[in-house]
Enzyme design. Structure first.
Site, PDB file in Angstrom:
ATOM      1  N   ILE A  79       0.389   6.612   0.222  1.00  0.00           N
ATOM      2  CA  ILE A  79       0.661   7.500   1.447  1.00  0.00           C
ATOM      3  C   ILE A  79       1.629   8.289   0.826  1.00  0.00           C
ATOM      4  O   ILE A  79       2.900   8.381   1.500  1.00  0.00           O
ATOM      5  CB  ILE A  79       0.772   7.445   2.317  1.00  0.00           C
ATOM      6  CG1 ILE A  79       1.610   5.582   2.704  1.00  0.00           C
ATOM      7  CG2 ILE A  79      -0.361   6.259   3.600  1.00  0.00           C
ATOM      8  CD1 ILE A  79       2.151   5.221   3.984  1.00  0.00           C
ATOM      9  N   LEU A 137       4.675   7.000  -0.730  1.00  0.00           N
ATOM     10  CA  LEU A 137       6.189   6.603  -0.639  1.00  0.00           C
ATOM     11  C   LEU A 137       6.709   5.597  -1.459  1.00  0.00           C
ATOM     12  O   LEU A 137       5.348   4.608  -1.797  1.00  0.00           O
ATOM     13  CB  LEU A 137       5.964   5.688   1.308  1.00  0.00           C
ATOM     14  CG  LEU A 137       6.027   6.887   2.322  1.00  0.00           C
ATOM     15  CD1 LEU A 137       6.077   6.424   3.695  1.00  0.00           C
ATOM     16  CD2 LEU A 137       6.872   8.039   2.529  1.00  0.00           C
ATOM     17  N   THR A 175       1.547  -1.508   0.317  1.00  0.00           N
ATOM     18  CA  THR A 175      -0.024   0.195   0.241  1.00  0.00           C
ATOM     19  C   THR A 175       0.904   1.185   0.128  1.00  0.00           C
ATOM     20  O   THR A 175      -0.216   2.536   0.316  1.00  0.00           O
ATOM     21  CB  THR A 175      -0.615  -0.334   1.073  1.00  0.00           C
ATOM     22  OG1 THR A 175      -0.096  -0.209   2.556  1.00  0.00           O
ATOM     23  CG2 THR A 175      -2.128  -1.319   1.203  1.00  0.00           C
ATOM     24  N   GLU A 176       2.510   1.410  -0.093  1.00  0.00           N
ATOM     25  CA  GLU A 176       2.661   2.645   0.409  1.00  0.00           C
ATOM     26  C   GLU A 176       2.759   3.392  -0.835  1.00  0.00           C
ATOM     27  O   GLU A 176       2.639   5.191   0.468  1.00  0.00           O
ATOM     28  CB  GLU A 176       4.418   1.736   0.439  1.00  0.00           C
ATOM     29  CG  GLU A 176       4.538   1.279   1.006  1.00  0.00           C
ATOM     30  CD  GLU A 176       4.605   0.253   1.999  1.00  0.00           C
ATOM     31  OE1 GLU A 176       4.941  -0.845   2.189  1.00  0.00           O
ATOM     32  OE2 GLU A 176       3.981  -0.966   0.696  1.00  0.00           O
ATOM     33  N   VAL A 177       2.261   3.120  -1.892  1.00  0.00           N
ATOM     34  CA  VAL A 177       2.264   4.471  -2.822  1.00  0.00           C
ATOM     35  C   VAL A 177       0.912   5.243  -2.558  1.00  0.00           C
ATOM     36  O   VAL A 177       0.785   6.473  -2.690  1.00  0.00           O
ATOM     37  CB  VAL A 177       2.492   4.246  -4.343  1.00  0.00           C
ATOM     38  CG1 VAL A 177       3.455   3.460  -5.080  1.00  0.00           C
ATOM     39  CG2 VAL A 177       1.279   3.189  -4.613  1.00  0.00           C
TER      40      VAL A 177
END
Length: 261
Positions: free
Chosen positions: A136, A138, A132-134
């Protein structure tokens, strides 16, 4: 206690025990996990390591309070922090003893790295996964070598970029999970794998793991350092700070505002 370590018939069982925050990890849990794996590796009475969790989630990824602290970190502090997570992943990956993950519920973000670095992964059908990083602002830098190796670059392009959730069945098809069984059969499946492993020579298991790394062109220090640098860079960037702030404040992120720090 955020991590419970027990030993059962020579198997070191590491249990994530932060159910109140869906077993999200922070710097303290990362340090505890790294030390626990290292201790199990050094203990001659331990021949396998099992990672499991308590509560309704296997692991939700990064702890919100940890993420809040990151917002005030300097680039150097972000790099030091990222290197600790990188060290945990590599400790699991290079472990000479068999490592298993018992995924009884959903696993997101950094938790998918823990799974990808493990040798054998068994999950329940209800478990969901996501990188899920993208969302937020990242990138999944530190966990990327393990996920790309497990899923392949082609599938990583989709799931890293969309951050979409995918089922345990899909995770199995991708190669992230080895077996999907009903919840009431989860422990039996783990026991079956442990029984097979126990019948083998510990020295041969360690040598086989080393063989696989050798023929699969193992990670080196430069790759590990590069992933830590990349996440430190983007954490300190304008979009990285905006994404984390928006996530914590439960608002829509405003991308592309400001200059990279």
């Amino acid at each position: 206690m955020s991590l419970i370590a027990t030993t059962e018939d020579g198997v070191r069982v590491l249990t994530l025990n932060r159910p109140e925050v869906r077993n999200a990890f922070d710097d303290a849990l990362i340090a505890a996990l790294t030390a626990a794996y290292a201790a199990a590796i050094a203990d001659p009475a331990v021949w396998a390591i099992l990672l499991k969790a308590e509560g309704k989630s296997f692991c939700a990824g990064g702890d919100l309070n940890w993420m809040r602290r990151m917002g005030a970190y300097t680039h150097a502090e972000n790099l030091q922090d990222a290197e600790k997570l990188a060290a945990l992943m590599r400790t699991i990956d290079l472990c000479p003893k068999p490592t298993l993950a018992r995924v009884h519920a959903s696993a997101f973000a950094g938790a998918t790295g823990l799974i990808a670095a493990s040798d054998i992964v068994v999950a329940v059908p209800e478990a969901e996964f996501a990188v899920t990083e993208v969302r937020i602002g990242l990138i999944p830098a530190v966990i990327s070598p393990y996920l790309v190796r497990a899923m392949g670059a082609r599938q990583a392009r989709r799931y890293f970029l969309t951050a979409e959730r995918f089922s345990a069945a899909t995770a199995q098809a991708l190669g992230l999970v080895h077996e999907v069984v009903p919840a009431d059969a989860l422990d039996a499946a783990i026991a079956r794998h442990l029984s097979a492993l126990k019948a083998a020579s510990p020295a041969a298991l360690a040598a086989t793991k080393d063989l696989i790394r050798a023929v699969d062109r193992p990670l080196d220090d430069a790759v590990v350092a590069d992933t830590a640098r990349r996440i430190a860079d983007i954490r300190a960037s304008a979009d990285g700070k905006e994404g984390v702030s928006a996530f914590l404040e439960k608002r829509k992120a405003q991308w592309g505002k400001g200059e990279t720090a």
